[in-house]
Design a protein around this motif. Sequence first.
Motif, PDB file in Angstrom:
ATOM      1  N   LEU A  19     -42.793  19.957  26.347  1.00 29.45           N
ATOM      2  CA  LEU A  19     -43.770  18.883  26.211  1.00 29.45           C
ATOM      3  C   LEU A  19     -44.804  18.883  27.332  1.00 29.45           C
ATOM      4  O   LEU A  19     -45.903  18.330  27.162  1.00 29.45           O
TER       5      LEU A  19
ATOM      6  N   LEU B  12     -53.109  12.320  24.626  1.00 30.83           N
ATOM      7  CA  LEU B  12     -52.718  12.308  23.211  1.00 30.83           C
ATOM      8  C   LEU B  12     -53.132  11.022  22.515  1.00 30.83           C
ATOM      9  O   LEU B  12     -53.228  10.990  21.285  1.00 30.83           O
TER      10      LEU B  12
ATOM     11  N   THR C 197     -48.711  12.526  15.202  1.00 31.18           N
ATOM     12  CA  THR C 197     -50.029  13.149  15.277  1.00 31.18           C
ATOM     13  C   THR C 197     -50.046  14.473  14.523  1.00 31.18           C
ATOM     14  O   THR C 197     -50.990  14.776  13.770  1.00 31.18           O
ATOM     15  N   THR C 198     -49.009  15.272  14.708  1.00 34.83           N
ATOM     16  CA  THR C 198     -48.931  16.563  14.018  1.00 34.83           C
ATOM     17  C   THR C 198     -48.800  16.374  12.514  1.00 34.83           C
ATOM     18  O   THR C 198     -49.411  17.104  11.726  1.00 34.83           O
TER      19      THR C 198
ATOM     20  N   CYS D 174     -43.127   9.981  23.816  1.00 41.24           N
ATOM     21  CA  CYS D 174     -43.978  11.167  23.767  1.00 41.24           C
ATOM     22  C   CYS D 174     -43.652  12.011  22.538  1.00 41.24           C
ATOM     23  O   CYS D 174     -44.547  12.506  21.851  1.00 41.24           O
ATOM     24  N   SER D 175     -42.361  12.148  22.243  1.00 38.75           N
ATOM     25  CA  SER D 175     -41.950  12.915  21.059  1.00 38.75           C
ATOM     26  C   SER D 175     -42.451  12.256  19.781  1.00 38.75           C
ATOM     27  O   SER D 175     -42.918  12.937  18.861  1.00 38.75           O
TER      28      SER D 175
ATOM     29  N   PHE E 168     -47.913  22.716  23.418  1.00 44.65           N
ATOM     30  CA  PHE E 168     -46.665  22.934  22.685  1.00 44.65           C
ATOM     31  C   PHE E 168     -46.574  24.361  22.149  1.00 44.65           C
ATOM     32  O   PHE E 168     -46.153  24.592  21.007  1.00 44.65           O
TER      33      PHE E 168
ATOM     34  N   VAL F 241     -42.367  20.205  14.692  1.00 48.55           N
ATOM     35  CA  VAL F 241     -43.761  20.419  15.081  1.00 48.55           C
ATOM     36  C   VAL F 241     -44.094  21.907  15.108  1.00 48.55           C
ATOM     37  O   VAL F 241     -45.150  22.336  14.613  1.00 48.55           O
TER      38      VAL F 241
ATOM     39  N   VAL G  12     -46.218  12.847  19.384  1.00 46.52           N
ATOM     40  CA  VAL G  12     -46.478  14.240  18.981  1.00 46.52           C
ATOM     41  C   VAL G  12     -46.100  14.452  17.516  1.00 46.52           C
ATOM     42  O   VAL G  12     -46.838  15.105  16.755  1.00 46.52           O
TER      43      VAL G  12
END
Length: 515
Positions: free
Chosen positions: A272, A444, A386-387, A379-380, A277, A332, A383
């Motif tokens: 991260l 992010l 968003t992905t 944070c995970s 990534f 991801v 991510v």
Amino acid sequence: MALEYVEKASTACAYCRARKQSCDKCLPRCSRCASKFRHCDYTPFRSVPTYPIRGAQAILSLLVERTSCGPNLSAHGATELLRTASEGKMAKLGRLCSDVLIQADVAEEDMVHEYKHSMHPWLPAISVDFLGTVPQLAQRSCQVESPRFHTPGSGTLPPLLALGLFLLTRRPCAHAEHIKNSTLYVTVKQILTTLSLSEELLLDVLQASLLVAAYECGHGMARQAYLTIGSCASILNLLDSTSRQNKRGFDGLEFRRTLWTATLFMDRVNTLSTLAFDTPLACPTSSPLSRRVERSFSSVDVPTLECSPEEILQLHITAKVTLITGRVLEYVFALKEGSTPQEDYASIEEAVSNMAIDLVVHQANLSWPLCDAIALVLCSALVLHTTQVTHDTLQTLPKARLALKSSQDMARDMVHSTMAVMQPQEIRSHSFAGLCCVLGLAPLLTGGMVDGGERAGDLRRVVPIVKKFAARWNVGKVYLEALARQTERSSDVRMEWGSQTGASGNSNGKVWISS
């Protein structure tokens, strides 16, 4: 009148000899060492002296050299350490490590203090009970004439851990290449490779390797950290296979669980930390280490642990967050590579959302800091969502966009609370992993809805803390560059937003930025 009798040594102490300074030779410590609370070593010169008396040979024989980037191992120091390690002379290696710290003007208790605050909460590579004895070394050394480093039953730091802590807590320089090619860093890596052949030293090699991996991750060397973490996982497999023989006490279940979880957590933080990534997991969810952690903690839920001891509670929560983060990162990676993920988005989204809610709800009922676990799971989540929105073929999936908005709100609240309670000068006293995840959230956060100029203002307010973080950890420069790009991008969007609302008269307009 009676004369006061002062007992003195026959020779100057090692600290004054190394710096060619005058020494009053007082016992048990000279005034210079006593004023700095240092161990004062009056050991006579060795047959092959570490510090020659005069001339150019004195410079060539020093273990540490002073450069514009701070103290570093000299060529002679690297040669001596590698030769001693290859010969397996651990007592001599301990004395050399002590000499290295003396010449570098580094106190063992200072290294331990920084490690306990910035690393140990999430990377407990060294037992906290063991670390508790280190600050007492200065007082105890006045009465006991013994090496500063590990001897059987001494309770002091083993040489490999001393070198690892020296590397990890050493102040970085402004040149990224110097960090990657540092003589100290290269030498420590070579020593660990050499001593990994000794079964009796595997545990020390593992603990020191985790410290090296943290150094690599903290200074933007994610690919090097990936290899080091993979090596740690292999050593753990070897230690687990021989744990029944009770070597170095590795058969203790909680101790094994701690090192398992620390290695996985280090792996997730490393992936991260880059924001791109592009570094895969060294310990994917299908690896033996991940499976071992999953089996060990599968029967425990976070809400049922409120009455458990703090250390056990922290370990279980960290393990569960680590496992869920691994599932997110694998999903991801699969989307970015255009392959079919092993799990569907709905199941992963439910797991990470439930974990985030549990941690936020139960935070007030716990006395130990949950910053690392909460920061990693938020944070995970950001991510993941968003992905998913970026790679969604429909581009209109309501659930994914709603989940993204929710994760952005939670992440923004955490960034704001961090900025409210922390000053830039306090970077060294805060957890690296927690800061890495929290400060990595800021760039992010511009991946979704930009509402006027509010988001760009948030970015500018976090910049001073990121700058201070980048001064200590080189990976922070990646965050600064990302913040600069996103701030410029947000300015362009605000101009477009203003022109659109000016033409239409709509003051509540929002512009969607595709990540």
